[in-house]
Motif scaffolding. Structure first.
Motif, short mmCIF file in Angstrom:
data_model
loop_
_atom_site.label_atom_id
_atom_site.label_comp_id
_atom_site.label_asym_id
_atom_site.label_seq_id
_atom_site.Cartn_x
_atom_site.Cartn_y
_atom_site.Cartn_z
N THR A 354 58.41 79.12 31.15
CA THR A 354 57.33 79.26 32.13
C THR A 354 56.07 79.72 31.39
N ARG A 355 54.93 79.31 31.89
CA ARG A 355 53.71 79.77 31.24
C ARG A 355 52.66 80.26 32.23
N SER A 356 51.87 81.18 31.74
CA SER A 356 50.80 81.69 32.59
C SER A 356 49.54 81.89 31.76
N ARG A 357 48.43 81.77 32.46
CA ARG A 357 47.14 81.88 31.81
C ARG A 357 46.25 82.73 32.71
N ILE A 358 45.64 83.73 32.13
CA ILE A 358 44.81 84.65 32.92
C ILE A 358 43.43 84.73 32.27
N ILE A 359 42.43 84.34 33.05
CA ILE A 359 41.06 84.45 32.54
C ILE A 359 40.29 85.32 33.52
N CYS A 391 40.37 88.72 28.88
CA CYS A 391 39.84 89.64 29.86
C CYS A 391 38.49 90.15 29.37
N ASP A 392 37.42 89.66 29.96
CA ASP A 392 36.08 90.00 29.47
C ASP A 392 35.31 90.82 30.49
N SER A 393 34.53 91.73 29.99
CA SER A 393 33.68 92.54 30.86
C SER A 393 32.25 92.42 30.40
N LEU A 394 31.37 92.29 31.37
CA LEU A 394 29.94 92.20 31.06
C LEU A 394 29.22 93.31 31.82
N LEU A 395 28.44 94.07 31.12
CA LEU A 395 27.74 95.18 31.75
C LEU A 395 26.25 94.88 31.80
N ILE A 396 25.65 95.18 32.94
CA ILE A 396 24.20 95.06 33.06
C ILE A 396 23.68 96.46 33.37
N GLY A 397 22.97 97.04 32.45
CA GLY A 397 22.53 98.42 32.61
C GLY A 397 23.59 99.38 32.10
N PHE A 405 43.24 97.43 32.55
CA PHE A 405 44.59 98.01 32.55
C PHE A 405 45.61 96.88 32.43
N PRO A 406 45.84 96.41 31.23
CA PRO A 406 46.84 95.34 31.07
C PRO A 406 48.23 95.95 30.89
N HIS A 419 46.99 88.74 24.34
CA HIS A 419 45.97 89.39 25.16
C HIS A 419 44.69 89.56 24.35
N GLU A 420 43.60 89.07 24.89
CA GLU A 420 42.30 89.28 24.25
C GLU A 420 41.36 89.93 25.24
N ALA A 421 40.57 90.86 24.75
CA ALA A 421 39.62 91.51 25.65
C ALA A 421 38.30 91.74 24.94
#
Ligand code: ATP
Ligand code: MG
Lengths: 481, 255
Positions: A354-359, A391-397, A405-406, A419-421
């Protein structure tokens, strides 16, 4: 003297476009959650006994359940007894055609840009509309029926296809799953139902539009989608609510069942009222969404663009039971002002290969708080299972926050989990660079955001991708001074 | 085209530009040289309207208009282009989409309709050829993962696409290999016309052999301490800056 953050400091509050209230006569149940309410709802809907019993079990489960404590935000107190659990436009008559729908209602959906009128439905999207608690209209029903596809309100499905509903309701999200699922089981009002027969590829996007209108009501809809062997369906849900100072609870349940070789693509563009810039009002969006790939080679794909709600709290998940089945989760979640999002997914690998992909792409502006929470679980029989998480986060300010929390639980050492972040900021330098080429700051941010979210937006059906892109730009308008 | 009068500017409370006077006419190429930290990039930033620089004195007139009153994007639309010393990476934004947006903004400002997809493509192809810009880079994310030299060449490609009236090249030659230097110079020379002007910031006389300047200025400690013709660049190459520094200190006004 300009300080470093001046450019990205000025958080303006762009007015929420969909904040109007429709003046329409409603049947509203008295506030409060008890057996009487549940019986009232069930009776209003002429439900069979088995469904009433199921609701009552949900109510009992709700009484036993406690509010969770693991989330990354302070859960506001919700007085479940103050909420009204049923509100419906007064003319209870079933609509056979659009002509019979209250013109006020039609005008509302016109304002919301929902394609209901005949010419607009030519765009090729079948739409079901849930206004407060009741499904108002389902377009294109006839055309779908020819293919054996059932696309109707949940209530209608209970009447017309009880065997299907009875077989599958609660089979993926049982009433005892969590407190909000229990609440939904007890008090769910309406929702959408889809059945795609064996080997049928649904020729159009199916879409449901949810709208909370009445004050002090919650919206507790239930969606059940069954894709029989070898079938395919793409489904889209959208939502808005009026601006109100009080918070309103939205506790929906979505269950997806993909049998052997079937594929379900479920997309959400969530734009519930987020509250004002000081965090007053807004929807609590506490939703349980789960799908199961029951047979081999099944595929379930969740795509969500979450821009609204005061609090968004949900983890669309996939149970990968069939061998070689696939689960996907693509998410863009935006929080600004004082919005909170604690969202992510769970991928339960049970079958072999089985495979899974999380973006996941989080965007935080203002004082918004954005948490990604994801669980990848590999069972003992899931040989050669594979997961990839980005798993990417973008901050404005610099007053907003991003958290990840993986969780990984693997009981099979032939599995691969990646896992890449990343966390990045929209820099002043980036904006200045674009300014220097003639692009103003608003457009610059929109360009950067849409670039950042592209991988997720690309998953949406074309016509919605464009809307989602606009929505992202509008939502973040004023986030950069 | 550009008149800079007694321009003073500070950043973080620190005085960087201390009275710049410079006039650039249409059709001219001015080179600005000067030691590290003398304020060359700062001058470019102030002209482009970078937020953290505060102009404390002086004025800048660009094509008859007060440049300092305009926002950075309006300056760009009016025709000021800065080829950055350190071009910024913007992940996810495709180079070509970015350029399409930029060109549309500039054209709208000029009262022109945006180019349709076909015209835009044709223009892009033409300019790629002009500055020999690698087609593979056109569709990549803006500067993301570009090599130092590729970033510089992308600046020149953008310049070619946007056709500004005034181009400021901040050390575009640094980081270019010998062939690239020649190609970029050739491109710039082709873009030169009687209607536009260039300010070329560089440390190396070599570039000025390819792009022959009408004037060479030396910026030191926030002031232009010497101006001359292209021969000045040769002299600097030979003698370095020390002799000018001494001269500058002798002539510095007492505060
Ligand atoms: N944000 C800032 N804060 C403090 N000082 C700064 C800032 N930006 C520039 N400076 C200072 O201003 C002075 C001029 O810098 P500038 O970048 O203009 O020099 P330059 O002539 O372009 O040098 P180089 O040849 O090395 O590129 C330097 O002393 C630099 O440290
Ligand atoms: Mg410099």
């Amino acid at each position: 003297m300009a300080n470093d953050n001046e450019i990205i400091d000025n958080i303006a509050n762009k007015e929420y476009e969909f904040g109007f209230v429709t003046d329409i006569e409603m049947d509203v149940a008295p506030a409060g959650l008890n057996e009487e309410t549940i019986r009232y709802i069930s009776a209003k809907k002429n439900e069979p006994d088995w469904l009433l019993d199921w609701r009552l079990k949900g109510l009992q489960a709700f009484g036993r359940q406690k509010l969770p404590e693991w989330q990354n935000f302070a859960l506001p107190t919700i007085d479940f007894q103050k909420i009204s659990y049923y509100a419906a436009p007064k003319s209870k008559k079933k609509y056979d055609s659009l002509d019979q729908v209250d013109p006020e209602l039609l005008a509302t959906f016109e304002k919301l840009g929902i394609p209901l009128s005949e010419q607009k439905t030519l765009a090729g999207v079948a739409v079901d509309v849930v206004f407060d608690s009741v499904s108002v209209t389902t377009t294109y029903k006839e055309k779908l029926r020819e293919l054996g596809i059932i696309f109707c309100s949940f209530g209608e499905a209970v009447r017309e296809h009880p065997e299907l509903v009875r077989k599958y309701v609660g089979s993926v999200v049982p009433y005892s799953d969590n407190i909000f699922a229990a609440l939904n089981a007890a008090a769910f009002s309406d929702g959408s139902f889809v059945y795609i027969p064996k080997g049928v590829r649904c020729p159009m996007e199916l879409s449901t539009y949810f709208r909370i209108n009445t004050e002090n009501t919650g919206q507790f809809e239930r969606t059940l989608i069954i894709a029989d062997e070898g079938s395919y369906v793409s489904y889209l849900e959208g939502c808005t609510a009026p601006m109100r100072d009080e918070n309103q609870l939205h506790a929906a349940v979505v269950e997806l069942i993909a049998l052997e070789n079937a594929e379900i693509k479920y997309s959400t563009v969530q734009n519930w009222y987020p509250g004002d810039k000081d965090g007053k009002g807004g929807i609590y969006n506490f939703v349980t969404k789960r799908g199961i790939c029951k047979g081999a080679n099944a595929k379930i794909s969740w795509t969500q663009v979450e821009t609204g709600s005061a609090i968004t709290w949900k983890y669309p998940s996939v149970i990968l039971q069939g061998d070689n089945s696939t689960g996907e989760f693509y998410s863009v979640a935006v929080t600004r002002n004082k919005q909170i999002a604690d969202t992510g997914t769970k991928m339960h690998h049970i079958g072999r290969n089985t495979r899974s992909r999380i973006i996941s792409k989080g965007i935080s502006a203002g004082q918004g708080q954005n948490s990604y929470r994801g669980l990848v679980q590999i069972g003992p029989k899931a040989d050669e299972a594979r997961n990839f998480t980005q798993c990417d986060s973008l901050l404005i300010g610099d007053r907003c926050g991003a958290h990840t929390f993986p969780y990984i639980e693997s009981k099979n050492n032939t599995a691969t989990v990646e896992h890449e972040a990343t966390t990045s900021k929209i820099g002043e330098d980036q904006i200045f660079y674009l300014n220097q080429r003639g692009i103003d700051s608003e457009k610059a941010v929109a360009l950067i955001i849409n670039g950042y979210a592209r991988e997720v937006l690309n998953q949406l059906p074309m016509e919605f991708a464009v809307e989602a892109q606009k929505l992202l730009s509008i939502t973040l308008e004023g986030s950069v001074g | 085209m550009l008149i800079i009068k007694n321009l003073h500017a500070e950043v973080e409370g620190k005085q960087i530009l201390k009275g710049i006077n410079l006039t650039v006419g249409a059709g001219e190429v001015h080179a600005i040289m000067g030691p590290n930290g003398s304020g060359k990039s700062s001058l470019a930033s102030v002209l482009a309207g970078k937020e953290n620089y505060e102009v404390t004195e002086g004025e800048v007139i660009f094509q008859g208009k007060n440049l300092l009153e305009m926002s950075p994007e309006v300056r760009a639309r009016e025709g000021v282009f800065l080829a950055f010393q350190y071009p910024i990476e913007i992940p996810g934004v495709s180079n070509i989409n970015f350029l399409k947006t930029a060109l549309a903004e500039i054209r709208t400002h000029k009262g022109l309709p945006p180019l349709d997809a076909k015209e835009f493509l044709r223009l892009s192809k033409e300019k790629q050829k002009l500055v020999e810009f690698d087609a593979k880079l056109v569709n990549r994310s803006l500067n993301e993962g570009f090599s130092g030299g590729e970033k510089k060449r992308n600046e020149i490609f953008q310049l070619a696409m946007l056709e500004p009236a005034l181009s400021i090249l901040d050390e575009t030659d640094s980081g270019l290999d010998i062939d690239a230097l020649r190609i970029v110079s050739k491109g710039v020379n082709k873009l030169r016309s009687a209607n536009n002007a260039f300010i070329i910031i560089t440390h190396y006389q070599r570039l000025l052999e390819y792009i022959v300047p009408d004037f060479v200025h030396v910026l030191y400690n926030g002031r232009i301490v010497k101006s001359g013709t292209k021969e000045l660049a040769l002299e600097l190459e030979e003698k370095g800056y020390d002799w000018l520094k001494e001269e500058a200190h002798e002539n510095a006004p007492t505060i």
